[in-house]
Scaffold this motif. Structure first.
Motif, PDB file in Angstrom:
ATOM      1  N   UNK A 189       4.446   2.890  -4.280  1.00  0.00           N
ATOM      2  CA  UNK A 189       5.345   4.032  -4.459  1.00  0.00           C
ATOM      3  C   UNK A 189       4.919   4.879  -5.640  1.00  0.00           C
ATOM      4  N   UNK A 190       4.517   4.193  -6.697  1.00  0.00           N
ATOM      5  CA  UNK A 190       4.073   4.903  -7.880  1.00  0.00           C
ATOM      6  C   UNK A 190       2.829   5.749  -7.590  1.00  0.00           C
ATOM      7  N   UNK A 191       1.958   5.240  -6.715  1.00  0.00           N
ATOM      8  CA  UNK A 191       0.708   5.939  -6.404  1.00  0.00           C
ATOM      9  C   UNK A 191       0.837   6.878  -5.205  1.00  0.00           C
ATOM     10  N   UNK A 192       2.042   6.980  -4.651  1.00  0.00           N
ATOM     11  CA  UNK A 192       2.240   7.852  -3.500  1.00  0.00           C
ATOM     12  C   UNK A 192       1.599   7.318  -2.228  1.00  0.00           C
ATOM     13  N   UNK A 193       1.482   5.991  -2.136  1.00  0.00           N
ATOM     14  CA  UNK A 193       0.927   5.376  -0.928  1.00  0.00           C
ATOM     15  C   UNK A 193       2.065   4.849  -0.051  1.00  0.00           C
ATOM     16  N   UNK A 194       1.799   4.714   1.239  1.00  0.00           N
ATOM     17  CA  UNK A 194       2.787   4.157   2.159  1.00  0.00           C
ATOM     18  C   UNK A 194       3.139   2.734   1.741  1.00  0.00           C
ATOM     19  N   UNK A 195       4.418   2.386   1.764  1.00  0.00           N
ATOM     20  CA  UNK A 195       4.801   0.999   1.482  1.00  0.00           C
ATOM     21  C   UNK A 195       4.591   0.179   2.754  1.00  0.00           C
ATOM     22  N   UNK A 196       4.647  -1.150   2.598  1.00  0.00           N
ATOM     23  CA  UNK A 196       4.440  -2.003   3.775  1.00  0.00           C
ATOM     24  C   UNK A 196       5.478  -1.691   4.849  1.00  0.00           C
ATOM     25  N   UNK A 197       6.700  -1.439   4.428  1.00  0.00           N
ATOM     26  CA  UNK A 197       7.768  -1.101   5.380  1.00  0.00           C
ATOM     27  C   UNK A 197       7.460   0.214   6.107  1.00  0.00           C
ATOM     28  N   UNK A 198       6.932   1.175   5.382  1.00  0.00           N
ATOM     29  CA  UNK A 198       6.607   2.461   6.014  1.00  0.00           C
ATOM     30  C   UNK A 198       5.479   2.316   7.037  1.00  0.00           C
TER      31      UNK A 198
END
Ligand SMILES: [Zn+2]
Length: 347
Positions: free
Chosen positions: A77-86
């Motif tokens: 989230x901090x790096x603006x990447x998709x989370x595992x849930x996303x």
């Protein structure tokens, strides 16, 4: 600030005192190192209340994996990447298994499984997964390209599911691209966009709000309402609400991309003949969730809606023509927000 909360009390085997008794399941903000960086995340742990020693807490193995996943997701989230849930959500959107999603993208069979459970994807992979979600046409291209990774039956089934999405949202994706392309020059926050970059989602929600609450709404009036909304919000908060850029046009302020934004899914446009003229009546389409607005935003929306509710198109044009923002700009000129904030009324 207290960052440690009790979630539940569970009777279970306590590994600290080696007895079955009531344990506290708790949650707290903890720190972890992910890829050499410190991240804050929500850690879940158990506490034995019968034990006074320092070692009175523990994390069972299963929970440890969950905590690790949460720490990695905090990093993402901090790096603006998709989370595992996303990532799971994207897969479910097209009804794909982890292996199917990997195959569709031409990646190794276990790549997606790893992203959902432990490895953090790099930005290139992240962008590709996002594109699959945003643009079903791209998903279709991908499956055609990697057709040989699927059985014929599976290929047909997945292809069908993607085509359904193309039909449902493919057009919207193109519309959004069109609007974005009209705004490529407004990539800096300044007086032109009211110190806010265009948020198409916000534009859609604001239009949906007015379509829901104002009867007899026509396109010209809606465009004025947008301008008043942004202007009043700017006067109050020093930022526009939507980031739309407005031009001085014969009928008042008109946002750039006005033809495109009315194709967004919160509103539908019905052509109507009124005295030999075609009018675009705006009706609500997709319901707008009021909770997506902040209280400050809602207060402005309500003020604008109640002020102009009964104005017909001509009346609101006449009203706008009296504004300093209109009188002090010339045809086609972009109306700066600094002028827009000096409104006649709507205090
Ligand atoms: Zn115990």
């Amino acid at each position: 600030m207290n960052n440690d909360f009790l979630i539940s009390i569970i009777e279970m085997d306590c590994p600290i005192c080696d007895k079955v008794h009531k344990l506290e399941k708790r949650k707290r903000i903890a720190q972890s190192i992910v890829k050499d960086e410190v991240v804050n995340y929500e850690e879940i742990y158990f506490l034995c209340p019968n034990c006074d020693e320092e070692e009175n807490e523990f994390v069972p193995a299963g929970l440890m994996d969950e905590n690790l996943l949460r720490a990695r997701d905090a990093y993402r989230q901090e790096k603006g990447l998709l989370t595992s849930k996303e990532i799971v959500d994207i897969r479910n959107y097209y009804n794909l298994t982890q292996v199917d999603f990997s195959a569709l993208l031409g990646w190794g069979d276990v790549t997606i499984t790893r992203y959902e459970t432990k490895t953090i994807q790099d930005e290139t992979y992240d962008n590709i997964m996002r594109l699959v979600l945003k643009n079903p046409m791209f998903a279709l291209e991908c499956i055609n390209k990697h057709k040989d990774r699927f059985s014929l039956e599976k290929y047909e089934r997945i292809r069908k599911s993607i085509i359904n999405k193309v039909e449902a949202v493919g057009n919207l994706y193109l519309k959004i691209q069109e609007i974005n392309s009209l705004y490529v020059n407004y990539y800096e926050e300044n007086d032109i966009n009211g110190y806010k970059l265009l948020s198409i989602e916000k534009v859609a929600n604001v239009m949906g709000y007015y379509a829901q609450f104002i009867e007899n709404l026509y396109k010209v009036k809606l465009m004025k309402l947008l301008w008043y909304t942004d202007s009043v919000f700017f006067r109050r908060c020093g930022k526009s609400m939507t980031g739309l850029v407005y031009r001085h046009m014969p009928l008042g302020a008109l946002p750039i991309g006005h033809d495109e934004i009315i194709s967004l899914p919160t509103v539908k446009v019905v052509d109507e003949m009124i005295r030999d003229d075609i009018c675009y009546r705006i009706q609500p389409d997709k319901e707008v969730n009021i909770s997506e607005f902040s209280l400050e935003e809602l207060s402005v929306l309500q003020l604008v809606a109640t002020t102009f509710k009964y104005y017909n198109t001509k009346e609101i044009i006449d009203y706008m023509h009296m504004e300093k923002a209109y009188r002090e700009t010339v045809p086609n000129q972009i109306i700066p927000y600094s002028l827009a904030s000096q409104l006649n009324a709507l205090k």
